[in-house]
Design an enzyme around this catalytic site. Sequence first.
Site, PDB file in Angstrom:
ATOM      1  N   GLY A 261      38.377  39.437  32.772  1.00  0.00           N
ATOM      2  CA  GLY A 261      37.646  39.403  31.514  1.00  0.00           C
ATOM      3  C   GLY A 261      38.582  39.051  30.369  1.00  0.00           C
ATOM      4  O   GLY A 261      39.790  39.249  30.447  1.00  0.00           O
TER       5      GLY A 261
ATOM      6  N   ASP B 147      39.143  40.498  27.692  1.00  0.00           N
ATOM      7  CA  ASP B 147      39.828  41.629  27.083  1.00  0.00           C
ATOM      8  C   ASP B 147      41.120  42.016  27.794  1.00  0.00           C
ATOM      9  O   ASP B 147      41.871  42.859  27.302  1.00  0.00           O
ATOM     10  CB  ASP B 147      38.896  42.838  26.961  1.00  0.00           C
ATOM     11  CG  ASP B 147      38.248  43.235  28.265  1.00  0.00           C
ATOM     12  OD1 ASP B 147      38.209  42.420  29.204  1.00  0.00           O
ATOM     13  OD2 ASP B 147      37.747  44.376  28.343  1.00  0.00           O
ATOM     14  N   THR B 148      41.438  41.395  28.937  1.00  0.00           N
ATOM     15  CA  THR B 148      42.708  41.675  29.610  1.00  0.00           C
ATOM     16  C   THR B 148      43.623  40.461  29.634  1.00  0.00           C
ATOM     17  O   THR B 148      44.751  40.542  30.112  1.00  0.00           O
ATOM     18  CB  THR B 148      42.496  42.149  31.065  1.00  0.00           C
ATOM     19  OG1 THR B 148      42.024  41.059  31.846  1.00  0.00           O
ATOM     20  CG2 THR B 148      41.553  43.323  31.140  1.00  0.00           C
ATOM     21  N   ARG B 149      43.143  39.349  29.117  1.00  0.00           N
ATOM     22  CA  ARG B 149      43.870  38.075  29.226  1.00  0.00           C
ATOM     23  C   ARG B 149      45.277  38.124  28.627  1.00  0.00           C
ATOM     24  O   ARG B 149      46.226  37.608  29.207  1.00  0.00           O
ATOM     25  CB  ARG B 149      43.063  36.973  28.538  1.00  0.00           C
ATOM     26  CG  ARG B 149      43.678  35.602  28.647  1.00  0.00           C
ATOM     27  CD  ARG B 149      42.746  34.540  28.089  1.00  0.00           C
ATOM     28  NE  ARG B 149      41.478  34.487  28.773  1.00  0.00           N
ATOM     29  CZ  ARG B 149      41.274  33.876  29.941  1.00  0.00           C
ATOM     30  NH1 ARG B 149      42.255  33.283  30.539  1.00  0.00           N
ATOM     31  NH2 ARG B 149      40.084  33.885  30.494  1.00  0.00           N
TER      32      ARG B 149
ATOM     33  N   GLY C 118      43.046  29.101  27.947  1.00  0.00           N
ATOM     34  CA  GLY C 118      41.710  29.669  27.922  1.00  0.00           C
ATOM     35  C   GLY C 118      40.632  28.712  28.378  1.00  0.00           C
ATOM     36  O   GLY C 118      39.460  28.931  28.113  1.00  0.00           O
TER      37      GLY C 118
ATOM     38  N   GLU D  64      32.177  33.404  38.965  1.00  0.00           N
ATOM     39  CA  GLU D  64      33.355  33.478  39.832  1.00  0.00           C
ATOM     40  C   GLU D  64      33.183  34.585  40.861  1.00  0.00           C
ATOM     41  O   GLU D  64      33.440  34.383  42.050  1.00  0.00           O
ATOM     42  CB  GLU D  64      34.613  33.777  39.007  1.00  0.00           C
ATOM     43  CG  GLU D  64      35.063  32.672  38.105  1.00  0.00           C
ATOM     44  CD  GLU D  64      36.129  33.109  37.118  1.00  0.00           C
ATOM     45  OE1 GLU D  64      36.410  32.318  36.203  1.00  0.00           O
ATOM     46  OE2 GLU D  64      36.688  34.219  37.237  1.00  0.00           O
TER      47      GLU D  64
END
Length: 153
Positions: free
Chosen positions: A10, A12-14, A42, A76
Amino acid sequence: MKHQVFLSLGEDTRLNFSNHLVNALENVGINVFPDNETLKKGEKLPLTYSRAISASNLSILVLSKAYASSKSCLGELSDIMDRKHNPTDKHIVLPIFYHVDPSDVRNSGGHFKTSFEEHESEQPADRVQQWKTAFAEVGKLKGWHIEGGKFDR
């Protein structure tokens, strides 16, 4: 190039946990898709991602609070779980429950319930059901549960 690991994550963890995970894997010689260069850009290229899933031996899913809000993450996940079910592939799936309760993943509960309700209002019902089924199934897999705190950064 055949990738050893496909990483599904997600947004928010990239820039934190997932970036560190990719570095750690690459530092021991494991070929990861997407790699840090792709993570920074991204860019999401569905066909490229689908091919990378097919070319990988293992998928690591970083299931975070934002994971189910992303249609591309759920797509995915669906591809990954389809590959896992193919008896000739022997594809391994390892979930990381990052600041989320595995039971919320299994039951599409908590903040995931809201994400799926939003998808139901925008997407075909059969697609959302496919995503929910794959999401619930990955919630039943053994994996790592990272509950959070100042020491996991």
